[in-house]
Design a protein around this motif. Structure first.
Motif, short mmCIF file in Angstrom:
data_model
loop_
_atom_site.label_atom_id
_atom_site.label_comp_id
_atom_site.label_asym_id
_atom_site.label_seq_id
_atom_site.Cartn_x
_atom_site.Cartn_y
_atom_site.Cartn_z
N GLU A 179 0.83 -1.21 0.00
CA GLU A 179 0.00 0.00 0.00
C GLU A 179 0.86 1.26 0.00
OE1 GLU A 179 -2.83 0.13 3.10
OE2 GLU A 179 -3.98 -1.62 2.42
N ARG A 180 1.93 1.26 0.76
CA ARG A 180 2.80 2.43 0.85
C ARG A 180 3.47 2.71 -0.49
NH1 ARG A 180 5.15 5.50 4.70
NH2 ARG A 180 7.22 6.37 4.26
N GLU A 181 3.96 1.65 -1.14
CA GLU A 181 4.62 1.83 -2.44
C GLU A 181 3.64 2.35 -3.48
OE1 GLU A 181 8.01 -1.71 -2.07
OE2 GLU A 181 6.08 -2.09 -3.05
N LEU A 182 2.45 1.80 -3.49
CA LEU A 182 1.44 2.27 -4.44
C LEU A 182 1.05 3.71 -4.15
CD1 LEU A 182 -0.56 1.76 -6.73
CD2 LEU A 182 -2.15 0.81 -5.04
N ASP A 183 0.89 4.04 -2.89
CA ASP A 183 0.53 5.40 -2.51
C ASP A 183 1.59 6.40 -2.98
OD1 ASP A 183 -1.31 7.13 -0.73
OD2 ASP A 183 0.69 7.60 0.04
N GLN A 184 2.86 6.06 -2.79
CA GLN A 184 3.93 6.96 -3.22
C GLN A 184 3.98 7.10 -4.73
OE1 GLN A 184 7.44 5.26 -1.46
NE2 GLN A 184 7.06 6.18 0.57
N ARG A 185 3.76 6.00 -5.45
CA ARG A 185 3.79 6.07 -6.91
C ARG A 185 2.69 6.98 -7.46
NH1 ARG A 185 5.57 0.73 -10.25
NH2 ARG A 185 7.44 0.19 -9.07
N VAL A 186 1.50 6.82 -6.92
CA VAL A 186 0.38 7.63 -7.41
C VAL A 186 0.60 9.10 -7.08
CG1 VAL A 186 -2.09 8.05 -7.22
CG2 VAL A 186 -1.24 5.70 -7.27
N GLU A 187 1.04 9.40 -5.87
CA GLU A 187 1.26 10.80 -5.49
C GLU A 187 2.37 11.43 -6.33
OE1 GLU A 187 2.00 10.86 -1.33
OE2 GLU A 187 -0.10 10.46 -0.77
N GLN A 188 3.43 10.68 -6.62
CA GLN A 188 4.50 11.21 -7.46
C GLN A 188 4.01 11.44 -8.89
OE1 GLN A 188 7.68 8.37 -7.09
NE2 GLN A 188 8.18 8.96 -4.97
N TRP A 189 3.18 10.54 -9.39
CA TRP A 189 2.64 10.70 -10.74
C TRP A 189 1.76 11.94 -10.84
CZ3 TRP A 189 -2.04 11.04 -13.17
CH2 TRP A 189 -2.06 10.80 -14.54
N ILE A 190 0.91 12.16 -9.84
CA ILE A 190 0.04 13.34 -9.84
C ILE A 190 0.86 14.62 -9.76
CG2 ILE A 190 -1.74 14.57 -8.53
CD1 ILE A 190 -2.88 11.87 -7.71
N GLU A 191 1.88 14.62 -8.91
CA GLU A 191 2.72 15.81 -8.78
C GLU A 191 3.49 16.10 -10.07
OE1 GLU A 191 5.91 17.75 -5.59
OE2 GLU A 191 5.27 15.65 -5.43
N LYS A 192 3.91 15.05 -10.77
CA LYS A 192 4.67 15.22 -12.00
C LYS A 192 3.79 15.74 -13.14
CE LYS A 192 7.39 12.65 -15.42
NZ LYS A 192 7.96 11.32 -15.79
N HIS A 193 2.60 15.18 -13.29
CA HIS A 193 1.76 15.51 -14.43
C HIS A 193 0.78 16.65 -14.16
CE1 HIS A 193 3.17 11.46 -15.55
NE2 HIS A 193 2.95 11.83 -16.80
#
Length: 220
Positions: A148-162
């Motif tokens: 869950e933590r890894e998925l949470d970080q990936r999604v948040e990084q993707w939103i911040e990038k795009h």
């Protein structure tokens, strides 16, 4: 309200008067000779034949009236057309204003307590759908199952990038709803030892299709 009266502000009056004045100038230059003939006719009728004889004007010939008639008709058509055009411009501006008032009242009438509640519910459902799509997309694209933590970080990084925004992604809620969509015991996303994985896209679409079909299974 409810007795709405249309009135023009100073800005509207200027926007209406300035183009009218600009268009009236060239028109007056064109009809000025005709206006001169008309003015001469008025003076002649007012002062009488004696005045015409003082200026050596021949009033006995019938053809002398033709230029004056043409001048009257030309000036009448030109000035009348200009007046009609300005009147229609005013009516169009008035109708546009009334339409704006009607649209405003219509949409304000829709903003009732029930309308606000429906809007909030629709927005919440839309945001939940976005969270589920993001969670599934990143699980499907991952090379290995994610916590869950890894998925949470990936999604948040993707939103911040795009999107250029930092958000606190609610990964647990998204995974909970995704795992509820299942068919024959196979959910779209599944947990195994604290790690989450997702079905391939074609299988996920098939699962959703069968899940929705069984929601309203009418035994008819």
């Amino acid at each position: 309200f409810p007795n709405v009266e249309v009135s023009m502000t100073w800005r509207d009056k200027l926007l209406f008067a300035v183009p009218a004045a600009a268009g009236a100038g060239p028109l007056l230059v064109k009809v000025l000779p005709s206006l001169g003939l008309i003015a001469g006719l008025v003076v002649l009728l007012t002062m009488g034949p004696d005045f015409a004889r003082q200026w050596n004007l021949d009033t006995g010939e019938g053809r002398a009236i033709y230029p004056i008639l043409i001048a009257v008709m030309s000036a009448s058509f030109a000035l009348g057309g200009f007046a009609v055009k300005q009147y229609l411009n005013y009516k169009n501006k008035k109708l546009k204003f009334q339409k704006r008032v009607t649209d405003t009242l219509f949409f304000k009438n829709l903003v009732t307590n029930r309308g606000v509640l429906f809007t909030i519910v629709d927005s919440a459902e839309e945001e939940l759908g976005k969270e589920m799509v993001l969670a599934y997309h990143h699980l499907r694209r991952a090379e290995k199952p994610l916590t869950e933590r890894e998925l949470d970080q990936r999604v948040e990084q993707w939103i911040e990038k795009h999107c250029g925004k930092h958000v606190d992604f609610d990964v647990r809620k998204a995974l909970g709803y995704l795992s509820a969509y299942q068919h024959d015991g196979r959910p779209i996303v599944a947990e195994n030892g604290g790690h989450w994985s997702a079905l391939p896209l074609d299988e996920a679409k098939t699962t959703l299709d069968r899940y929705w079909d069984e929601l309203f299974d009418y035994p008819g």
